[in-house]
Design a protein around this motif. Sequence first.
Motif, PDB file in Angstrom:
ATOM      1  N   THR A   1       1.670   1.345 -11.170  1.00 25.03           N
ATOM      2  CA  THR A   1       3.115   1.513 -11.193  1.00 25.03           C
ATOM      3  C   THR A   1       3.526   2.789 -10.461  1.00 25.03           C
ATOM      4  N   TYR A   2       2.787   3.854 -10.683  1.00 22.35           N
ATOM      5  CA  TYR A   2       3.078   5.126 -10.010  1.00 22.35           C
ATOM      6  C   TYR A   2       3.004   4.958  -8.492  1.00 22.35           C
ATOM      7  N   LEU A   3       1.975   4.285  -8.016  1.00 22.47           N
ATOM      8  CA  LEU A   3       1.816   4.099  -6.575  1.00 22.47           C
ATOM      9  C   LEU A   3       2.888   3.180  -6.001  1.00 22.47           C
ATOM     10  N   ALA A   4       3.224   2.111  -6.748  1.00 25.02           N
ATOM     11  CA  ALA A   4       4.125   1.098  -6.211  1.00 25.02           C
ATOM     12  C   ALA A   4       5.587   1.540  -6.199  1.00 25.02           C
TER      13      ALA A   4
ATOM     14  N   ALA B   1       0.842  -1.192   0.000  1.00 26.26           N
ATOM     15  CA  ALA B   1       0.000   0.000   0.000  1.00 26.26           C
ATOM     16  C   ALA B   1       0.876   1.239   0.000  1.00 26.26           C
ATOM     17  N   ALA B   2       0.574   2.173  -0.880  1.00 22.86           N
ATOM     18  CA  ALA B   2       1.354   3.397  -0.965  1.00 22.86           C
ATOM     19  C   ALA B   2       1.134   4.243   0.288  1.00 22.86           C
ATOM     20  N   PRO B   3       2.184   4.880   0.791  1.00 24.10           N
ATOM     21  CA  PRO B   3       2.039   5.714   1.986  1.00 24.10           C
ATOM     22  C   PRO B   3       1.315   7.010   1.678  1.00 24.10           C
ATOM     23  N   ALA B   4       0.955   7.712   2.713  1.00 25.35           N
ATOM     24  CA  ALA B   4       0.378   9.042   2.521  1.00 25.35           C
ATOM     25  C   ALA B   4       1.419   9.943   1.883  1.00 25.35           C
ATOM     26  N   GLU B   5       0.965  10.978   1.223  1.00 28.14           N
ATOM     27  CA  GLU B   5       1.876  11.871   0.527  1.00 28.14           C
ATOM     28  C   GLU B   5       2.890  12.460   1.497  1.00 28.14           C
ATOM     29  N   ALA B   6       4.147  12.281   1.176  1.00 22.59           N
ATOM     30  CA  ALA B   6       5.207  12.766   2.051  1.00 22.59           C
ATOM     31  C   ALA B   6       5.500  14.227   1.755  1.00 22.59           C
TER      32      ALA B   6
ATOM     33  N   ILE C   1       6.876   4.871  -7.364  1.00 20.94           N
ATOM     34  CA  ILE C   1       7.181   6.298  -7.259  1.00 20.94           C
ATOM     35  C   ILE C   1       6.695   6.830  -5.912  1.00 20.94           C
ATOM     36  N   LYS C   2       5.410   6.653  -5.635  1.00 20.81           N
ATOM     37  CA  LYS C   2       4.878   7.136  -4.368  1.00 20.81           C
ATOM     38  C   LYS C   2       5.388   6.315  -3.188  1.00 20.81           C
ATOM     39  N   LYS C   3       5.485   5.024  -3.353  1.00 24.13           N
ATOM     40  CA  LYS C   3       5.901   4.151  -2.250  1.00 24.13           C
ATOM     41  C   LYS C   3       7.331   4.429  -1.803  1.00 24.13           C
ATOM     42  N   GLU C   4       8.170   4.881  -2.745  1.00 28.20           N
ATOM     43  CA  GLU C   4       9.565   5.165  -2.420  1.00 28.20           C
ATOM     44  C   GLU C   4       9.872   6.625  -2.759  1.00 28.20           C
ATOM     45  N   PRO C   5       9.322   7.536  -1.985  1.00 29.90           N
ATOM     46  CA  PRO C   5       9.423   8.965  -2.320  1.00 29.90           C
ATOM     47  C   PRO C   5      10.837   9.508  -2.135  1.00 29.90           C
ATOM     48  N   VAL C   6      11.191  10.439  -2.990  1.00 28.89           N
ATOM     49  CA  VAL C   6      12.474  11.137  -2.860  1.00 28.89           C
ATOM     50  C   VAL C   6      12.217  12.634  -2.720  1.00 28.89           C
ATOM     51  N   GLN C   7      11.644  13.245  -3.773  1.00 31.66           N
ATOM     52  CA  GLN C   7      11.319  14.664  -3.699  1.00 31.66           C
ATOM     53  C   GLN C   7      10.110  14.952  -4.581  1.00 31.66           C
ATOM     54  N   TYR C   8      10.303  15.307  -5.834  1.00 30.52           N
ATOM     55  CA  TYR C   8       9.189  15.524  -6.756  1.00 30.52           C
ATOM     56  C   TYR C   8       8.952  14.274  -7.594  1.00 30.52           C
ATOM     57  N   THR C   9       7.765  14.203  -8.203  1.00 28.21           N
ATOM     58  CA  THR C   9       7.436  13.040  -9.016  1.00 28.21           C
ATOM     59  C   THR C   9       7.103  13.450 -10.451  1.00 28.21           C
ATOM     60  N   GLY C  10       7.292  12.483 -11.359  1.00 24.54           N
ATOM     61  CA  GLY C  10       6.974  12.694 -12.759  1.00 24.54           C
ATOM     62  C   GLY C  10       6.092  11.589 -13.295  1.00 24.54           C
ATOM     63  N   PHE C  11       5.482  11.831 -14.447  1.00 25.47           N
ATOM     64  CA  PHE C  11       4.538  10.878 -15.042  1.00 25.47           C
ATOM     65  C   PHE C  11       4.649  10.977 -16.553  1.00 25.47           C
TER      66      PHE C  11
END
Length: 346
Positions: free
Chosen positions: A297-300, A70-75, A302-312
């Motif tokens: 894929t985005y949730l698993a 499960a993807a975490p809440a927005e960091a 990108i969101k699940k392993e956050p760094v800073q900003y995200t792209g799509f």
Amino acid sequence: MIRKGTTLPLLCAFGLLSACTSEGTRNETNGAQAAVATTSSDTPATADTTQKVAATPAPADSTAGDSVAAAPAEAPIKDEAADNPGAILPHKRIVAYYGNPLSKRMGILGEIAPDKMLARLDGEVKAWQAADPSTPVQPALHLVFVTAQGAPGKSGTYRMRMSDHLADTVIAWAAKRNAIVFLDIQIGRSTVEAELPRLEQWLKLPQVHLGIDPEFAMKNGAIPGKKIGTLDASEINYATNFLNDIAVKYNLPPKILVIHRFTQRMVTNYKNIKLRPNVQFVMHMDGWGDRVLKKSTYLAYIKKEPVQYTGFKIFYYNDTKKPGSKLYTPKEVLALNPKPMYIQYQ
């Protein structure tokens, strides 16, 4: 990711490896049109062209070992660079056209004539501005500048460096729209350390930024197109430090680094990625498929392993490969959490 029991079909062609592609589509297909001029001692190699596999929620029987949680809440985003003069993120959303002008098969940047390409980019910019009037849109051209190859070449690195002229040409196109430019590298069996110094002549310009594609960063003797590559946090940290030093040396606004990703193993030890005071970091969801697969894929990864900003990323053809599939609209992408700040079209 590669599903259990599947292989990457290969074609023999003379030219560039085609990134983010799939078999059977109109233009985002395997292979490329022609060999290109290089600035290294490499001669253009006969390339085993590759297929970038579809976005997928990583089924439990995957041979790649990826798993979905499960993807975490927005960091919260920690960005020292955001308040620096000239910082683009998060003040603007970047909308980029991706590809290589020497190939009609690597993306929209090379698929159609430059003036038509820029006019089409104008349309996307307007659509994104209408979808989110509160966030100005920054147009961009994302050039694949070092391309992976299916043969080693004289250097034995399975990569081809484009000519200086190509970078200068795309930068000139971008200037017509006040667009920024990303120079993207597919290192093959070379290294980030070996490829970045040559790029300083363009990265010292305030409007030029960097992208790195782990799919074509090959380890343990692997050949591009035969398997999906990987980058470790230590390699990424070299790049962020390199960009930070350039920003300081030339008194520039913050640099942006885009890292492509569509599997877990494409980026290892993400928690060790170091954020720099003069660099803004984007982890970019690079997989294709229908909207359900792309969101998964985005949730698993990108969101699940956050760094800073995200792209799509949005593929004009590959995302509609499945009958009945439609492209993500700007409004639908903006419904994702976190909202991507870098949008790329191929």
